[in-house]
Design an enzyme around this catalytic site. Structure first.
Site, PDB file in Angstrom:
ATOM      1  N   ASP A  72       0.883  -1.139  -0.009  1.00 47.99           N
ATOM      2  CA  ASP A  72       0.082  -0.038  -0.079  1.00 47.99           C
ATOM      3  C   ASP A  72       0.976   1.294   0.169  1.00 47.99           C
ATOM      4  O   ASP A  72       2.042   1.166   0.456  1.00 47.99           O
ATOM      5  CB  ASP A  72      -0.991  -0.055   1.316  1.00 47.99           C
ATOM      6  CG  ASP A  72      -0.308  -0.420   2.562  1.00 47.99           C
ATOM      7  OD1 ASP A  72       0.809  -0.396   2.461  1.00 47.99           O
ATOM      8  OD2 ASP A  72      -1.063  -0.651   3.270  1.00 47.99           O
ATOM      9  N   ASN A 139      -7.452  -2.152  14.231  1.00 54.62           N
ATOM     10  CA  ASN A 139      -8.972  -2.202  13.773  1.00 54.62           C
ATOM     11  C   ASN A 139      -9.283  -3.420  12.853  1.00 54.62           C
ATOM     12  O   ASN A 139     -10.216  -3.740  12.218  1.00 54.62           O
ATOM     13  CB  ASN A 139      -9.254  -1.111  13.135  1.00 54.62           C
ATOM     14  CG  ASN A 139      -8.517  -0.738  11.864  1.00 54.62           C
ATOM     15  OD1 ASN A 139      -7.807  -1.486  11.348  1.00 54.62           O
ATOM     16  ND2 ASN A 139      -8.903   0.541  11.428  1.00 54.62           N
ATOM     17  N   HIS A 141      -7.469  -4.027  10.145  1.00 56.24           N
ATOM     18  CA  HIS A 141      -7.009  -3.923   8.481  1.00 56.24           C
ATOM     19  C   HIS A 141      -6.085  -4.856   8.347  1.00 56.24           C
ATOM     20  O   HIS A 141      -5.091  -4.863   9.092  1.00 56.24           O
ATOM     21  CB  HIS A 141      -6.762  -2.378   8.203  1.00 56.24           C
ATOM     22  CG  HIS A 141      -5.886  -1.553   8.935  1.00 56.24           C
ATOM     23  ND1 HIS A 141      -5.380  -0.404   9.051  1.00 56.24           N
ATOM     24  CD2 HIS A 141      -4.407  -2.211   9.111  1.00 56.24           C
ATOM     25  CE1 HIS A 141      -4.241   0.044   9.366  1.00 56.24           C
ATOM     26  NE2 HIS A 141      -3.702  -1.352   9.455  1.00 56.24           N
ATOM     27  N   GLU A 146      -9.426  -1.255   5.312  1.00 55.45           N
ATOM     28  CA  GLU A 146     -10.251  -0.792   6.388  1.00 55.45           C
ATOM     29  C   GLU A 146     -11.555  -1.277   6.746  1.00 55.45           C
ATOM     30  O   GLU A 146     -12.178  -1.748   5.693  1.00 55.45           O
ATOM     31  CB  GLU A 146     -10.301   0.631   6.586  1.00 55.45           C
ATOM     32  CG  GLU A 146      -9.076   1.773   6.211  1.00 55.45           C
ATOM     33  CD  GLU A 146      -8.267   1.883   7.461  1.00 55.45           C
ATOM     34  OE1 GLU A 146      -7.830   0.648   8.117  1.00 55.45           O
ATOM     35  OE2 GLU A 146      -7.864   2.811   7.611  1.00 55.45           O
TER      36      GLU A 146
HETATM   37  C1  F6R Z   1       1.606  -1.616   6.197  1.00 58.19           C
HETATM   38  C2  F6R Z   1      -0.025  -2.000   6.310  1.00 58.19           C
HETATM   39  C3  F6R Z   1      -0.545  -2.031   7.673  1.00 58.19           C
HETATM   40  C4  F6R Z   1       0.290  -2.388   8.735  1.00 58.19           C
HETATM   41  C5  F6R Z   1      -0.488  -2.477   9.947  1.00 58.19           C
HETATM   42  C6  F6R Z   1       0.479  -2.925  11.212  1.00 58.19           C
HETATM   43  O1  F6R Z   1       2.153  -1.743   4.916  1.00 58.19           O
HETATM   44  O2  F6R Z   1      -0.459  -1.972   5.130  1.00 58.19           O
HETATM   45  O3  F6R Z   1      -1.612  -2.840   7.292  1.00 58.19           O
HETATM   46  O4  F6R Z   1       0.726  -3.927   8.271  1.00 58.19           O
HETATM   47  O5  F6R Z   1      -1.063  -1.260  10.295  1.00 58.19           O
HETATM   48  O6  F6R Z   1       1.310  -1.882  11.393  1.00 58.19           O
HETATM   49  P1  F6R Z   1       2.408  -2.153  12.408  1.00 58.19           P
HETATM   50  O7  F6R Z   1       3.134  -3.270  11.958  1.00 58.19           O
HETATM   51  O8  F6R Z   1       3.174  -1.008  12.452  1.00 58.19           O
HETATM   52  O9  F6R Z   1       1.718  -2.223  13.748  1.00 58.19           O
END
Ligand code: F6R
Length: 247
Positions: A72, A139, A141, A146
């Protein structure tokens, strides 16, 4: 038919999780040197990426044939911007593993629906992703899919929810610096990956890990859809696991 709970490996701590994740990825790449790999940024996989880089330094890993697909990217953020997720993936994964820059594919960062559809089609025609390395948001995602996101959502532009803006503020120091929109690979493409590695660490993830892996499969918890993946591996550390489910 109810989806069975996936295999979950509970590691002692973050370092052990990172090593176990690197073992899985290294084994996969040894068997599939030209793998098409979806790469998440975020904090959680960074230890795993560092482990892979050490293995490359020791001559134990050759990732030069890999093609990287960025999971992303924030909308409207140029690669030179310090907040670019492409820049983060280049610094943490692509460069340390010696992957040629021309082997890196980003999502269409302007979010144009035709470009996103063409991106998905091209990936599908090429045979889909071989491996997806994913984290999970508090959440639920995956990427920036989302809630609510069902299993069929394509690659597209999304609005970040307040919870994601808050968690991403930790990366850039201030919620005001977090872009409000992003383009993410959709659940549909991710769910067709041949293998999926989900990593989660720390007590802040405990509740959503439990809901994603043991609760109902629902668009309200996008990560729960991963249980329908062909080959889902889950690595959590003790802090992220409440111990009430199967191991
Ligand atoms: C990252 C992404 C997000 C993260 C998620 C967890 O490219 O798309 O979905 O994997 O928010 O983030 P961390 O690992 O920082 O807790």
């Amino acid at each position: 038919m109810p989806v069975p709970p996936p295999r979950i490996d509970v590691l002692d701590d973050y370092d052990a999780l990172s090593r176990a994740g690197a073992d899985m990825v290294a084994d996969f790449l040894a068997a599939t040197p030209t793998a098409r790999v979806v790469v998440a940024t975020g904090v959680t996989p960074m230890g795993l990426y560092r482990e892979l880089a050490h293995r490359r330094e020791r001559g134990d890993l050759d990732a030069t044939g890999v093609t990287v697909f960025l999971l992303d990217e924030y909308a409207g953020i140029e690669p030179e911007d310090g907040r670019s997720l492409l820049g983060w993936a280049l610094r943490s994964f692509v460069e340390p593993l010696g992957i040629p820059p021309e082997h890196v594919v980003s999502v269409p960062t302007d979010g144009d629906p035709d470009a996103c559809a063409a991106y998905d089609l091209e990936v599908e025609r090429a045979g889909g992703y071989d491996l997806a390395i994913l984290g999970i948001g508090t959440n639920g995602h995956v990427g920036f899919n989302e809630p609510p996101s069902d299993a069929s959502v394509p690659t597209r532009m999304v609005e970040l929810l307040p919870e994601s803006i808050d968690s991403n503020a930790a990366y850039w120091g201030d919620a005001a610096r977090v872009p409000r929109r992003a383009v993410t690979i959709g659940m549909a493409g991710l769910l067709r990956s041949r293998m999926t590695l989900l990593v989660a660490s720390g007590a802040s993830k405990r509740e959503i890990v439990r809901r994603s892996l043991l609760g109902p499969v629902t668009a309200e918890v996008p990560a729960s859809h991963l249980r329908a993946s062909a080959d889902l591996r889950v690595l959590v550390d003790r802090a992220a696991w409440d111990g009430s489910g199967p191991t």
